[in-house]
Design a protein around this motif. Structure first.
Motif, PDB file in Angstrom:
ATOM      1  N   UNK A   6      -8.607   6.826   6.044  1.00 18.93           N
ATOM      2  CA  UNK A   6      -9.980   7.305   6.234  1.00 18.93           C
ATOM      3  C   UNK A   6     -11.028   6.290   5.737  1.00 18.93           C
ATOM      4  N   UNK A  17     -21.450  -1.717  12.321  1.00 17.88           N
ATOM      5  CA  UNK A  17     -22.892  -1.445  12.381  1.00 17.88           C
ATOM      6  C   UNK A  17     -23.691  -2.575  11.729  1.00 17.88           C
ATOM      7  N   UNK A  20     -23.739  -5.386  13.997  1.00 14.88           N
ATOM      8  CA  UNK A  20     -24.679  -5.140  15.081  1.00 14.88           C
ATOM      9  C   UNK A  20     -26.114  -5.337  14.610  1.00 14.88           C
TER      10      UNK A  20
ATOM     11  N   UNK B 357     -27.850  -0.191  15.894  1.00 17.74           N
ATOM     12  CA  UNK B 357     -27.311  -0.284  14.537  1.00 17.74           C
ATOM     13  C   UNK B 357     -27.837   0.841  13.679  1.00 17.74           C
ATOM     14  N   UNK B 360     -26.075   4.000  14.729  1.00 17.83           N
ATOM     15  CA  UNK B 360     -24.700   3.963  14.238  1.00 17.83           C
ATOM     16  C   UNK B 360     -24.658   4.209  12.748  1.00 17.83           C
ATOM     17  N   UNK B 361     -25.596   3.635  12.059  1.00 19.06           N
ATOM     18  CA  UNK B 361     -25.637   3.817  10.611  1.00 19.06           C
ATOM     19  C   UNK B 361     -25.848   5.280  10.252  1.00 19.06           C
ATOM     20  N   UNK B 364     -22.651   7.133  10.782  1.00 15.64           N
ATOM     21  CA  UNK B 364     -21.691   6.881   9.719  1.00 15.64           C
ATOM     22  C   UNK B 364     -22.075   7.634   8.462  1.00 15.64           C
ATOM     23  N   UNK B 372     -14.033  15.930   4.408  1.00 11.25           N
ATOM     24  CA  UNK B 372     -13.007  15.249   5.167  1.00 11.25           C
ATOM     25  C   UNK B 372     -12.071  16.273   5.807  1.00 11.25           C
ATOM     26  N   UNK B 374      -8.675  16.499   7.732  1.00 10.79           N
ATOM     27  CA  UNK B 374      -7.497  15.694   8.007  1.00 10.79           C
ATOM     28  C   UNK B 374      -6.606  16.400   9.050  1.00 10.79           C
TER      29      UNK B 374
END
Lengths: 225, 380
Positions: A6, A17, A20, B357, B360-361, B364, B372, B374
């Motif tokens: 993970x 990122x 990018x 970016x 995307x950031x 994330x 999490x 799993x």
């Protein structure tokens, strides 16, 4: 194992990122460097560029070329700069630089830089170099366009040519001594340009590159009364 | 009594009116050396010519006078059968001196009568002289001679320099002469005292037959220093320093002849040196520098120097620091907006990448804030 996978994926995503972002910043920087004043010079037409391309100093927005068919108004002034040999005749208005830069607000006039030399009615009345600045657009239609060769090869003025600055009190004729190109970043430090010399006229404009690219040089014309 | 005329007086010409004019004829040709602004001229002549100047005839010596201008002559009045005593300069040796009295009243160069101490004492034209070797020569004048007239020239010679007093650099040129006018009203005993004139030249000897200007041309407006050197022969005249020195300058013609009176220049004396400033407006050319100084014995030393003067070099005032206005950038260009232009495309692409970016950031970050999961296999 999962615990291990993970963080690795996140790290990869963050790395991607970041890459990018760096790449975007680099490409953006290249685009900016190509003109040194893209957003400003084009009238802030690209909001992204305008938002991110902060110039090294504060610059006022430059006038944009008007759409085809639009005629820009010409300011009125009782001071004019003319080059009889080129048929150029521009009104001249005062301009006080801000932020250490000459930013003529219009394309259709020249500007004398204050508080340096003022246009005078007789050569003997001068007390400093008279600086006249105007835009060049490369179109041949505005400002100091007539001073530039259409192919961008140099100035249309040469030593011996006459530039006249007329005021209600009289007209002073200046004889061109030489022309010189300066990288835009070098102009402020060019002592020969900024030397205070009564009776001297200095015309300043940008050396407009072809292909719509932003100017990276200034054209300076030195003349003496 | 008749008046005197210069045409009758070759001795005057010989003296060259204190010798200056003659001296300047002999000075040298300008040197090609470069001009200097601090020239020192050693007053160290190799030759000194001596003469006795009859001040009673011509008045006090004026070394600055135009040598081409004949001074007025005033004869010394004497009486027939009277005496005239000539007190000679101490530098001269008169032990063998004789006397001659020449009457040429009509000035035709042919004497009507000549009296001399060298003829026999029985000769009617014998001239009585006494005092040789004492420095004071007394001449007994003849009785009235109707044939001879009443104007005469008295000559005393030979005279020499005393080797005990003066070195061989000094040469005396005879004679001592006086223009006399016999007059019944004159004193029966007349005394005269000619003054010693010492004329020299540097750098060449005064007897040099060629011109020799001082080697270094002098720049107008510059200071010139005169130096009475320790070895200078002029010190034999009793000169110990340059106190009282007079300095004058006179233009010379192409032949080196002085063309007028010397213009006196102020001199600053410090011991054996003296300085003067050559006037800044002195035109370039050749000049005769006259350096005159009275000697302790009552004479005058005149040193002649030919100077080549060059015009003062115009010194440009130091250039003022140029005043420079503050420099400015010039944003005097425009950029036409053209589709696909390199700059615009790059900007757009870069900005797009940054936007991606950023998106995307955010993704994330959001994913990191969620728990999490799993594989959905985790139960409670």
């Amino acid at each position: 194992m999962r615990g291990l996978t993970r963080p690795g994926r996140r790290a990869a995503a963050v790395a991607a990122i970041t890459a990018l972002g760096i790449a975007g910043g680099t490409v953006l920087a290249v685009g900016l460097a190509d003109g040194d004043q893209p957003a400003a010079a084009i009238g802030s037409v690209d909001p992204v560029a305008a938002a991110t391309a902060a110039p090294p100093r504060e610059e006022a927005p430059q006038p944009a070329l008007p759409p085809a068919g639009i005629v820009l108004p010409t300011p009125s002034s009782d001071v004019h700069v003319t080059v009889p040999a080129l048929g150029m005749d521009l009104p001249v208005l005062p301009l006080t630089p801000r932020g250490g830069a000459i930013d003529p607000p219009t394309l259709t006039a020249a500007y004398w830089i204050e508080p340096y030399g003022d246009p005078v009615g007789a050569a003997g009345e001068s007390d400093n170099t008279l600086y006249l600045a105007a835009h060049s657009t490369g179109t041949g239609e505005y400002g100091f366009d007539p001073l530039m060769e259409t192919d961008g090869g140099g100035s249309t003025l040469a030593a011996g040519d006459v530039v006249e600055v007329s005021t209600p009190q009289g007209t002073v004729s200046y004889t061109v001594e030489r022309t010189k190109r300066y990288a835009k970043g070098e102009l402020p430090g060019a002592t020969e340009v900024w030397e205070a010399a009564p009776g001297r006229l200095v015309l300043i404009t940008c050396f407009q590159r072809g292909g719509g690219r932003a100017s990276t040089e200034n054209l300076v014309i030195f003349a003496e009364s | 009594m008749s008046s005197s005329t210069l045409s009758r007086r070759p001795p005057v010409q010989r003296l060259g009116l204190v010798g200056i004019g003659t001296a300047l004829l002999l000075v040298g040709i300008a040197s090609p050396a470069g001009a200097a602004t601090d020239v020192t001229i050693p007053l160290e002549p190799t030759e000194v010519e001596l003469g006795a100047f009859p001040v009673e005839n011509f008045g006090a010596m004026d070394p600055m006078a135009d040598p081409a201008t004949a001074p007025a002559v005033t004869p010394v009045l004497v009486q027939y059968s009277g005496t005239i005593t000539v007190d000679l300069p101490t530098e001269l040796d008169d032990s063998a001196v004789g006397a001659e009295l020449v009457f040429d009243d009509d000035g035709d160069g042919i004497p009507e009568a000549t009296y001399s101490s060298s003829v026999a004492s029985t000769d009617p034209y014998y001239l009585t002289i006494s005092g040789q070797g004492t420095g004071s020569i007394q001449v007994t004048l003849p009785a009235d001679d109707p044939v001879a007239g009443d104007a005469a020239t008295l000559f005393l010679e030979p005279l020499t320099t005393d080797p005990a007093d003066l070195s061989p650099a000094f040469t005396y040129y005879d004679p001592v002469f006086y223009e006399l006018a016999f007059d019944v009203s004159a004193l029966p005993a007349e005394n005269v005292a000619p003054e010693l004139l010492a004329v020299s030249q540097v750098p060449c000897g005064i007897s040099s037959s060629t011109r020799c200007a001082f080697p270094t041309p002098v720049t107008a407006g510059s200071t010139v220093t005169l130096d009475l050197t320790a070895a200078s022969a002029l010190r034999e005249l009793g000169l110990t320093d340059l106190t009282g020195v007079q300095v004058g300058i006179a233009p010379l013609d192409a032949d080196g002849v002085q063309t007028g009176a010397a213009a006196e220049l102020p001199a600053q004396v410090t011991g054996s040196t003296a300085t003067f400033v050559l006037p800044a407006d002195t035109a370039a050319g050749s000049y005769g520098l006259v350096v005159a100084q009275a000697t302790p014995s009552g004479g005058v030393s005149v040193v002649i120097v030919e100077l080549t003067v060059v015009a003062e070099v115009a010194v440009a005032p130091p250039a003022a620091e140029p005043v420079v206005n503050p420099g400015l950038h010039s944003n005097t260009g425009v950029e036409a907006v053209e589709a696909g232009s390199t700059g615009t495309v790059a900007v757009a692409a870069g900005a797009g990448m940054l936007l991606l970016a950023g998106a995307g950031g955010i993704t994330v970050a959001r994913s990191r804030r969620r728990p999490a999961v799993e594989g959905g296999t985790c139960g409670v």
